[in-house]
Design a protein around this motif. Structure first.
Motif, PDB file in Angstrom:
ATOM      1  N   LEU A  51       0.840  -1.205   0.000  1.00  9.50           N
ATOM      2  CA  LEU A  51       0.000   0.000   0.000  1.00  9.50           C
ATOM      3  C   LEU A  51       0.873   1.252   0.000  1.00  9.50           C
ATOM      4  O   LEU A  51       0.603   2.211  -0.738  1.00  9.50           O
ATOM      5  CB  LEU A  51      -0.914  -0.015   1.228  1.00  9.50           C
ATOM      6  N   LEU A  52       1.915   1.252   0.818  1.00 10.08           N
ATOM      7  CA  LEU A  52       2.804   2.410   0.895  1.00 10.08           C
ATOM      8  C   LEU A  52       3.580   2.611  -0.409  1.00 10.08           C
ATOM      9  O   LEU A  52       3.885   3.741  -0.784  1.00 10.08           O
ATOM     10  CB  LEU A  52       3.776   2.250   2.070  1.00 10.08           C
ATOM     11  N   GLU A  53       3.895   1.516  -1.085  1.00 10.62           N
ATOM     12  CA  GLU A  53       4.589   1.628  -2.368  1.00 10.62           C
ATOM     13  C   GLU A  53       3.672   2.229  -3.428  1.00 10.62           C
ATOM     14  O   GLU A  53       4.101   3.058  -4.248  1.00 10.62           O
ATOM     15  CB  GLU A  53       5.085   0.253  -2.821  1.00 10.62           C
ATOM     16  N   LYS A  54       2.409   1.822  -3.413  1.00 17.30           N
ATOM     17  CA  LYS A  54       1.454   2.326  -4.400  1.00 17.30           C
ATOM     18  C   LYS A  54       1.039   3.765  -4.104  1.00 17.30           C
ATOM     19  O   LYS A  54       0.788   4.550  -5.010  1.00 17.30           O
ATOM     20  CB  LYS A  54       0.203   1.433  -4.419  1.00 17.30           C
ATOM     21  N   ASN A  55       0.946   4.088  -2.832  1.00 24.34           N
ATOM     22  CA  ASN A  55       0.449   5.400  -2.420  1.00 24.34           C
ATOM     23  C   ASN A  55       1.291   5.947  -1.265  1.00 24.34           C
ATOM     24  O   ASN A  55       0.881   5.889  -0.104  1.00 24.34           O
ATOM     25  CB  ASN A  55      -1.024   5.300  -2.016  1.00 24.34           C
ATOM     26  N   PRO A  56       2.487   6.464  -1.544  1.00 26.15           N
ATOM     27  CA  PRO A  56       3.394   6.932  -0.483  1.00 26.15           C
ATOM     28  C   PRO A  56       2.783   8.001   0.425  1.00 26.15           C
ATOM     29  O   PRO A  56       3.121   8.076   1.602  1.00 26.15           O
ATOM     30  CB  PRO A  56       4.586   7.500  -1.267  1.00 26.15           C
ATOM     31  N   LYS A  57       1.882   8.809  -0.132  1.00 28.67           N
ATOM     32  CA  LYS A  57       1.307   9.901   0.661  1.00 28.67           C
ATOM     33  C   LYS A  57       0.367   9.409   1.749  1.00 28.67           C
ATOM     34  O   LYS A  57       0.094  10.128   2.712  1.00 28.67           O
ATOM     35  CB  LYS A  57       0.554  10.867  -0.265  1.00 28.67           C
ATOM     36  N   ILE A  58      -0.134   8.168   1.601  1.00 28.82           N
ATOM     37  CA  ILE A  58      -1.121   7.685   2.572  1.00 28.82           C
ATOM     38  C   ILE A  58      -0.501   7.504   3.958  1.00 28.82           C
ATOM     39  O   ILE A  58      -1.202   7.559   4.969  1.00 28.82           O
ATOM     40  CB  ILE A  58      -1.769   6.371   2.101  1.00 28.82           C
ATOM     41  N   TYR A  59       0.821   7.328   4.014  1.00 31.26           N
ATOM     42  CA  TYR A  59       1.481   7.139   5.312  1.00 31.26           C
ATOM     43  C   TYR A  59       1.292   8.368   6.187  1.00 31.26           C
ATOM     44  O   TYR A  59       0.839   8.261   7.334  1.00 31.26           O
ATOM     45  CB  TYR A  59       2.972   6.848   5.127  1.00 31.26           C
ATOM     46  N   LEU A 106     -11.042   5.270   3.879  1.00 34.30           N
ATOM     47  CA  LEU A 106      -9.801   5.138   3.117  1.00 34.30           C
ATOM     48  C   LEU A 106      -9.477   3.681   2.788  1.00 34.30           C
ATOM     49  O   LEU A 106      -8.883   3.387   1.745  1.00 34.30           O
ATOM     50  CB  LEU A 106      -8.637   5.740   3.902  1.00 34.30           C
TER      51      LEU A 106
END
Length: 444
Positions: A51-59, A106
């Motif tokens: 998930l973090l790789e696909k969407n870094p901003k979500i962290y 989310l």
């Protein structure tokens, strides 16, 4: 936890936990041999890393929301026990539910197993006007009678109506508390899930930061490129290179020999750290790691002198070893890590004690690693030796500040237990008085 000697505390201290719920989850960490539980932990960790790789901003988005969460566990318990909640407690539930719902929205599509419960109905109870702002009071829409009383007070300023207003507000609080009671389980579930979500996001972040890998479990141990994150960080800050080490353990007890400063103790601690990380659901500090699934980790590392109990280092160490053997004889299958067994007694008795302990560990087929300076240990062990001083590249500029740069920490299997005679080499490199060195060579 009981694994501070292995630097597991360094891993925990560097977890980027945002909420009290996440911190509570960290305190619940247990060393386990439940393979199904661990596989689920690794699966969830992989999901979050992806998930973090696909969407870094979500962290940053997720951590910001989690940081605003309060632990409402005690409020929910009061609700379950039949208490009527006051306005502050109702406000806390509302804010918690609104943040939880944002996180739910989310994650609900693709990460439902990690998402908290849908708390939309809880929010509706606490926000009947659907304003969705971070505040709470007893709204007029809760009660027509209450709304009428408030209008009269506003028009007439009649103070005699205040008692009636308070009574009606109390009735509303009872009504709200009763309705919320129906959602106590989804609230408790969301509290638990959000604490876990904070925890698993922190584990994913540290896995990426430290380049950790998912371990696998088998009937043997084989680790490639293992490293100690705390030591690696320390060396990087000094602009020095960390040498990763490979190790394979056979069915017999493994004995590691090598001169002082050759990294034997660090190898032992790093092995233990990797086992702890794997069996608490973390990815591990290696390039790849195949491990046995064990019941516990038994340690005898470092100076065990107990001034409080008046025990010498040797006596305290023997009590530790005794505890390990008794545990094994009760059926526990641990990873046993022993550093320099019986090093503080005379060599003849020390070697005899080492052989005795090895014999017991071997009889019970225990995965054990023992470091030692003793040679002539016997043939019933797997013998590894630290390669040691790189004599072919030694320079005149070598001193105590950089000597570790000239040590090869790799492990090689050997047929005998002879320890390389590097002590005098190291002493010379450290510029020890020439007479000490000369006399020592004469005695040799």
């Amino acid at each position: 936890m009981k694994f501070e000697k292995l630097n597991f505390d360094y891993i925990l201290e560097n977890l980027d936990i945002s909420s009290k719920l996440g911190k509570k989850r960290v305190k619940e960490i247990q060393f386990t041999n439940d393979s199904l539980f661990l596989e689920k932990e690794f699966f969830n960790l992989e999901v979050v890393i992806n998930l973090l790789e696909k969407n870094p901003k979500i962290y940053s988005v997720m951590k910001r929301k989690l940081s605003n969460l309060k632990d409402i566990s005690s409020i929910v318990e009061r609700l379950i026990n039949g208490y009527v909640l006051d306005d502050v407690e109702l406000f806390e539930i509302k804010i918690f539910s609104m943040i939880s719902q944002e996180i739910y929205e989310l994650l609900k599509e693709n990460y439902k197993d990690l998402a908290p419960q849908n708390l939309e109905k809880v929010i509706d109870i606490l926000d009947p006007d659907k304003i969705r702002i971070a505040s709470f009071h007893i709204y007029n829409s809760y009660s027509i009678e209450l709304s009428q009383i408030r209008d009269k007070i506003k028009e007439t300023k009649d103070e005699s109506l205040y008692d009636k207003e308070i009574e009606l507000e109390d009735n509303v609080r009872k009504f709200i508390s009763k309705k919320l009671l129906n959602y106590n389980q989804v609230l408790k579930s969301s509290i638990k899930r959000l604490g876990y979500l904070d925890f698993v996001f922190a584990k994913a972040q540290i896995a990426n930061k430290l380049n950790l890998v998912k371990p696998t479990f088998a009937n043997k141990t084989k680790i490639v490129g293992m490293f100690n994150p705390k030591v690696l960080k320390s060396l990087e800050e000094k602009e020095r290179i960390y040498q990763k080490v490979d190790i394979s353990l056979g069915k017999r007890v493994t004995v590691i020999t090598g001169a002082n400063m050759s990294g034997k103790t660090l190898t032992l601690k790093t092995l233990g750290l990797i086992q702890v990380m794997a069996q608490t659901g973390f990815f591990v500090s290696a390039e790849s790691a195949e491990l046995q699934l064990l019941d516990d980790i038994c340690l005898s590392i470092g100076d065990s002198q107990s001034l409080e109990e008046g025990l010498s280092s040797f006596a305290a160490e023997m009590l530790e070893i005794d505890g390990i053997v008794k545990k094994i004889k009760k059926g526990v299958r641990p990873l046993v890590l022993i550093d320099e067994l019986a090093r503080t007694t005379n060599p003849e008795e020390g070697r005899a004690l080492l052989k005795s302990v090895v014999k017991i560990l071997d009889r019970y087929s225990i995965e054990a690693i023992i470091t030692t300076h003793y040679d002539d240990i016997g043939k019933d062990v797997t013998k590894l030796r630290v390669v040691g001083i790189k004599k072919d590249i030694l320079l005149e500029s070598v001193d105590y500040k950089n000597i570790e740069d000239y040590i090869d920490y790799s492990l090689v299997e050997v047929d005998d237990g002879d320890v390389p005679e590097e002590a005098l080499t190291i002493a010379k490199l450290l510029k020890i008085d020439d007479e000490i060195i000369k006399n020592a060579y004469e005695y040799l």
